[in-house]
Design a protein around this motif. Structure first.
Motif, mmCIF file in Angstrom:
data_model
loop_
_atom_site.group_PDB
_atom_site.id
_atom_site.type_symbol
_atom_site.label_atom_id
_atom_site.label_comp_id
_atom_site.label_asym_id
_atom_site.label_seq_id
_atom_site.Cartn_x
_atom_site.Cartn_y
_atom_site.Cartn_z
ATOM 1 N N ARG A 31 0.833 -1.207 0.000
ATOM 2 C CA ARG A 31 0.000 0.000 0.000
ATOM 3 C C ARG A 31 0.870 1.260 0.000
ATOM 4 N NH1 ARG A 31 -3.168 2.206 3.870
ATOM 5 N NH2 ARG A 31 -2.294 0.834 5.443
ATOM 6 N N HIS A 61 3.124 0.915 3.445
ATOM 7 C CA HIS A 61 2.321 0.685 4.653
ATOM 8 C C HIS A 61 1.993 -0.793 4.744
ATOM 9 C CE1 HIS A 61 1.777 5.008 5.185
ATOM 10 N NE2 HIS A 61 1.645 5.082 3.870
ATOM 11 N N CYS A 67 5.823 10.954 2.731
ATOM 12 C CA CYS A 67 5.526 9.735 3.513
ATOM 13 C C CYS A 67 6.613 8.699 3.256
ATOM 14 C CB CYS A 67 4.159 9.178 3.141
ATOM 15 S SG CYS A 67 3.717 7.722 4.116
ATOM 16 N N CYS A 126 0.287 5.356 0.032
ATOM 17 C CA CYS A 126 -0.750 6.389 0.152
ATOM 18 C C CYS A 126 -0.501 7.546 -0.815
ATOM 19 C CB CYS A 126 -0.849 6.905 1.586
ATOM 20 S SG CYS A 126 0.553 7.938 2.089
ATOM 21 N N CYS A 147 6.293 5.807 2.542
ATOM 22 C CA CYS A 147 5.974 4.895 1.432
ATOM 23 C C CYS A 147 6.521 5.427 0.102
ATOM 24 C CB CYS A 147 4.471 4.620 1.348
ATOM 25 S SG CYS A 147 3.455 5.980 0.756
#
Ligand SMILES: [Zn+2]
Length: 133
Positions: free
Chosen positions: A49, A64, A56, A51, A58
């Motif tokens: 995942r 995530h 972030c 976002c 990620c």
């Protein structure tokens, strides 16, 4: 048992050993099949995942916790059901129990098929000729 040239004692003894081994294995597989766990049919799909928010972790290659989907065949078509994060542990456990159940059932059927052939062979190995000698 009477003496009879037709009866193949060694063969019958080998067949009995194979039957004993398979029936013992079958009992173990049946214990597995008799367990009480709930089974979640289907397979689990994990999607990493991202976002997409600027800055972030990620975006720096640390996704995530993955999204989880339950994949099932419905009338020949794969359907994917989203699994809530709070359901992940239970879904993983029950999907794994389902996999084990199906695997045990495949093994049980193979054992029964093999036993079926062994009983026939054992019957033949024990057949005597007539007239008796
Ligand atoms: Zn993110």
């Amino acid at each position: 048992m009477y003496r009879n040239a037709q009866i193949d004692l060694e063969q019958a003894s080998r067949l009995r050993q194979q039957v004993a081994r398979l029936t013992a294995e079958r009992r173990g597989v049946e214990r597995e099949l008799m367990r009480r766990h709930c089974l979640l049919r289907g397979s689990l799909l994990e999607r990493p995942r991202f976002c997409g928010k600027a800055g972030c972790k990620c975006t720096r290659g640390q996704p995530h916790p993955p999204s989880l989907y339950l994949s099932r065949l419905v009338e020949g078509t794969a359907r994917h059901l989203f699994i809530r994060a709070s359901d992940h542990p239970r879904a993983r456990r029950d999907a794994s129990a389902y996999r084990q159940f199906r695997q045990a059932l495949r093994r049980w059927r193979a054992i029964v098929k093999e036993l079926n052939e062994l009983w026939e062979a054992l019957g033949e190995a024990r057949e005597e000729s007539y007239p008796f000698e």
